[in-house]
Scaffold this motif. Structure first.
Motif, PDB file in Angstrom:
ATOM      1  N   GLY A 176      22.496 -17.652  40.909  1.00 37.63           N
ATOM      2  CA  GLY A 176      21.442 -17.958  41.873  1.00 37.63           C
ATOM      3  C   GLY A 176      21.031 -19.405  41.876  1.00 37.63           C
ATOM      4  N   TRP A 177      21.938 -20.280  41.430  1.00 38.44           N
ATOM      5  CA  TRP A 177      21.681 -21.727  41.389  1.00 38.44           C
ATOM      6  C   TRP A 177      20.428 -22.072  40.601  1.00 38.44           C
ATOM      7  N   GLY A 178      20.019 -21.177  39.703  1.00 40.38           N
ATOM      8  CA  GLY A 178      18.873 -21.482  38.855  1.00 40.38           C
ATOM      9  C   GLY A 178      17.537 -21.517  39.561  1.00 40.38           C
ATOM     10  N   ALA A 179      17.440 -20.879  40.724  1.00 40.63           N
ATOM     11  CA  ALA A 179      16.158 -20.868  41.448  1.00 40.63           C
ATOM     12  C   ALA A 179      15.091 -20.133  40.647  1.00 40.63           C
ATOM     13  N   ASN A 180      13.852 -20.549  40.846  1.00 40.64           N
ATOM     14  CA  ASN A 180      12.720 -19.925  40.171  1.00 40.64           C
ATOM     15  C   ASN A 180      12.088 -18.834  41.027  1.00 40.64           C
ATOM     16  N   ALA A 181      11.801 -17.701  40.402  1.00 36.67           N
ATOM     17  CA  ALA A 181      10.897 -16.703  40.970  1.00 36.67           C
ATOM     18  C   ALA A 181       9.585 -16.813  40.216  1.00 36.67           C
ATOM     19  N   VAL A 182       8.470 -16.787  40.940  1.00 38.38           N
ATOM     20  CA  VAL A 182       7.160 -16.969  40.340  1.00 38.38           C
ATOM     21  C   VAL A 182       6.344 -15.705  40.566  1.00 38.38           C
ATOM     22  N   ALA A 183       5.775 -15.171  39.488  1.00 37.56           N
ATOM     23  CA  ALA A 183       4.919 -13.986  39.571  1.00 37.56           C
ATOM     24  C   ALA A 183       3.481 -14.390  39.292  1.00 37.56           C
ATOM     25  N   VAL A 184       2.597 -14.052  40.214  1.00 36.38           N
ATOM     26  CA  VAL A 184       1.163 -14.287  40.058  1.00 36.38           C
ATOM     27  C   VAL A 184       0.521 -12.932  39.806  1.00 36.38           C
ATOM     28  N   LEU A 185      -0.066 -12.763  38.621  1.00 32.97           N
ATOM     29  CA  LEU A 185      -0.562 -11.470  38.172  1.00 32.97           C
ATOM     30  C   LEU A 185      -2.062 -11.353  38.417  1.00 32.97           C
ATOM     31  N   GLY A 187      -4.303  -5.539  38.929  1.00 36.20           N
ATOM     32  CA  GLY A 187      -3.748  -4.357  39.571  1.00 36.20           C
ATOM     33  C   GLY A 187      -2.721  -4.620  40.640  1.00 36.20           C
ATOM     34  N   GLU A 188      -2.402  -5.878  40.938  1.00 42.22           N
ATOM     35  CA  GLU A 188      -1.364  -6.174  41.925  1.00 42.22           C
ATOM     36  C   GLU A 188      -0.790  -7.555  41.662  1.00 42.22           C
ATOM     37  N   THR A 189       0.374  -7.791  42.268  1.00 44.79           N
ATOM     38  CA  THR A 189       1.162  -8.981  41.948  1.00 44.79           C
ATOM     39  C   THR A 189       1.653  -9.642  43.226  1.00 44.79           C
ATOM     40  N   LEU A 190       1.719 -10.963  43.185  1.00 45.61           N
ATOM     41  CA  LEU A 190       2.376 -11.766  44.213  1.00 45.61           C
ATOM     42  C   LEU A 190       3.643 -12.353  43.612  1.00 45.61           C
ATOM     43  N   VAL A 191       4.762 -12.234  44.314  1.00 45.77           N
ATOM     44  CA  VAL A 191       6.016 -12.866  43.898  1.00 45.77           C
ATOM     45  C   VAL A 191       6.356 -13.951  44.908  1.00 45.77           C
ATOM     46  N   VAL A 192       6.617 -15.146  44.403  1.00 43.40           N
ATOM     47  CA  VAL A 192       7.089 -16.242  45.241  1.00 43.40           C
ATOM     48  C   VAL A 192       8.577 -16.451  44.946  1.00 43.40           C
ATOM     49  N   ASP A 193       9.399 -16.346  45.976  1.00 40.19           N
ATOM     50  CA  ASP A 193      10.845 -16.558  45.925  1.00 40.19           C
ATOM     51  C   ASP A 193      11.531 -15.507  45.047  1.00 40.19           C
ATOM     52  N   PRO A 194      11.943 -14.393  45.680  1.00 43.14           N
ATOM     53  CA  PRO A 194      12.422 -13.218  44.934  1.00 43.14           C
ATOM     54  C   PRO A 194      13.899 -13.242  44.542  1.00 43.14           C
ATOM     55  N   LEU A 195      14.485 -14.445  44.473  1.00 39.60           N
ATOM     56  CA  LEU A 195      15.823 -14.658  43.924  1.00 39.60           C
ATOM     57  C   LEU A 195      16.936 -14.279  44.900  1.00 39.60           C
ATOM     58  N   VAL A 196      18.175 -14.498  44.452  1.00 33.41           N
ATOM     59  CA  VAL A 196      19.328 -14.563  45.345  1.00 33.41           C
ATOM     60  C   VAL A 196      19.904 -13.218  45.743  1.00 33.41           C
ATOM     61  N   VAL A 233       5.273 -10.815  48.894  1.00 32.37           N
ATOM     62  CA  VAL A 233       6.395 -11.674  48.533  1.00 32.37           C
ATOM     63  C   VAL A 233       6.373 -12.853  49.494  1.00 32.37           C
ATOM     64  N   VAL A 234       6.324 -14.059  48.954  1.00 32.38           N
ATOM     65  CA  VAL A 234       6.400 -15.262  49.771  1.00 32.38           C
ATOM     66  C   VAL A 234       7.764 -15.899  49.554  1.00 32.38           C
ATOM     67  N   THR A 235       8.478 -16.133  50.645  1.00 34.69           N
ATOM     68  CA  THR A 235       9.726 -16.884  50.574  1.00 34.69           C
ATOM     69  C   THR A 235       9.427 -18.300  51.057  1.00 34.69           C
ATOM     70  N   THR A 236       9.606 -19.281  50.187  1.00 37.05           N
ATOM     71  CA  THR A 236       9.181 -20.635  50.531  1.00 37.05           C
ATOM     72  C   THR A 236      10.069 -21.285  51.577  1.00 37.05           C
ATOM     73  N   HIS A 237      11.299 -20.776  51.763  1.00 39.50           N
ATOM     74  CA  HIS A 237      12.177 -21.270  52.819  1.00 39.50           C
ATOM     75  C   HIS A 237      13.333 -20.290  52.981  1.00 39.50           C
ATOM     76  N   HIS A 238      14.252 -20.585  53.885  1.00 42.36           N
ATOM     77  CA  HIS A 238      15.233 -19.583  54.292  1.00 42.36           C
ATOM     78  C   HIS A 238      16.451 -19.479  53.386  1.00 42.36           C
ATOM     79  N   THR A 277      19.148 -18.540  50.691  1.00 41.79           N
ATOM     80  CA  THR A 277      19.306 -17.201  50.111  1.00 41.79           C
ATOM     81  C   THR A 277      18.830 -17.116  48.671  1.00 41.79           C
ATOM     82  N   ASP A 278      18.929 -18.213  47.905  1.00 41.59           N
ATOM     83  CA  ASP A 278      18.517 -18.145  46.498  1.00 41.59           C
ATOM     84  C   ASP A 278      17.016 -17.960  46.338  1.00 41.59           C
ATOM     85  N   HIS A 279      16.277 -18.100  47.428  1.00 41.35           N
ATOM     86  CA  HIS A 279      14.823 -17.939  47.390  1.00 41.35           C
ATOM     87  C   HIS A 279      14.335 -16.738  48.201  1.00 41.35           C
TER      88      HIS A 279
END
Length: 287
Positions: free
Chosen positions: A34-43, A46-55, A78-83, A85-87
């Motif tokens: 996945g080209w080393g892309a980061n997925a970020v979890a905000v806890l 009782g619920e979670t936000l994921v930024v960039d859910p990987l490739v 889930v927030v995808t910061t751009h189009h 695929t690795d994000h």
């Protein structure tokens, strides 16, 4: 009987920014990782936000498993910061459980136009066919062209357009309660940046805005380790060095290959050198 779901070929490592913000990445630099892309979890509570859910779904399922092991609440957004695929492609795993997928309108258009053919090509490639066997294009359900504030278990997350920069449709995610900014690919830390779809002037403006954030802000880049203001400054310095390498190569008639080698020498520990020929061509056209 259904075939077993593909397993991720590389493990996800976890980096803790705070008790509420976790970063997951393979740390790799090729397509299977996945080209080393980061997925970020905000806890949140009782619920979670994921930024960039990987490739690929395999990596998103592993992310889901790791979050569950920590007792994180279900993924609401889930927030995808751009189009790219690795994000974005792993979003389908969370959509199946009711998550809302947030993207920039231009990113959504590019996903719909480009990802079906890209994923089909990967399913035909022996090297990554298994990884992408169950991959489907990301399908945003909320489009963000103006800043949008979300509540994630009591935590504020401001999804903010910041392009065109790395791509024509970039988002960043600000966590004002935590002093954290998730930059997407506005910042690559320890990785050469991909300029394939870049607006160079817009990218510089986006970096200047990041540098105006309060002292002590933590930045989570799209690739590489989180850090403070210094990692944004390092991204600015990379652009300055790259422009100089292109100018020198033109003056010395060394061409693009010489500029690539200068950048390799200037940043010997940086990963993702495969993007340098494209980066040099983009910069040369802008000089």
């Amino acid at each position: 009987m259904d075939a077993p779901a593909p397993l991720p070929p590389f493990p996800l490592r976890e980096t803790r920014v705070s008790e509420r913000v976790l970063v997951f990445s393979t740390g790799g630099e090729d397509l299977p990782s996945g080209w080393g892309a980061n997925a970020v979890a905000v806890l949140g509570e009782g619920e979670t936000l994921v930024v960039d859910p990987l490739v690929a779904p395999a990596y998103a399922r592993e992310l889901k498993r790791l979050l569950a092991a920590r007792g994180a609440g279900p993924v609401r957004y889930v927030v995808t910061t751009h189009h790219h695929t690795d994000h974005s492609v792993g979003a389908s795993v969370f959509v199946e459980e009711g998550a809302e997928v947030v993207a920039h309108p231009v990113a959504a258009e590019r996903m719909a136009a480009e990802q079906p053919a890209l994923l089909e090509a990967r399913r035909r490639s022996a090297d990554v066919a298994a990884l992408f066997a169950d991959a489907v294009p990301a399908a945003p359900t909320r489009l963000v062209a103006e800043p949008l504030e979300l509540s994630v278990g009591g935590l504020r997350a401001v999804v903010r357009p910041c392009g065109p920069a790395h791509t024509p449709g970039d988002l960043r995610v600000d966590l004002p309660d935590l002093g954290v900014v998730v930059t997407g690919d506005l910042v690559f830390h320890g990785y050469h940046p991909n300029l394939e779809h870049a607006d160079l002037d817009g990218w510089r403006r986006g970096l200047d805005v990041l540098l105006r954030e309060a002292e002590g802000t933590a930045f989570v880049p799209g690739h590489g380790d989180p850090g403070g203001r210094e990692i944004v400054q390092a991204q600015v310095a990379w652009f300055e060095a790259a422009k100089e390498a292109v100018r020198r190569a033109g003056a010395d008639e060394g061409g693009d290959a010489a500029a690539v080698e200068r950048l390799r020498g200037r940043f010997p520990r940086y990963r993702l050198a495969a993007v340098l020929p494209t980066a040099v061509r983009v910069l040369a056209n802008a000089v």
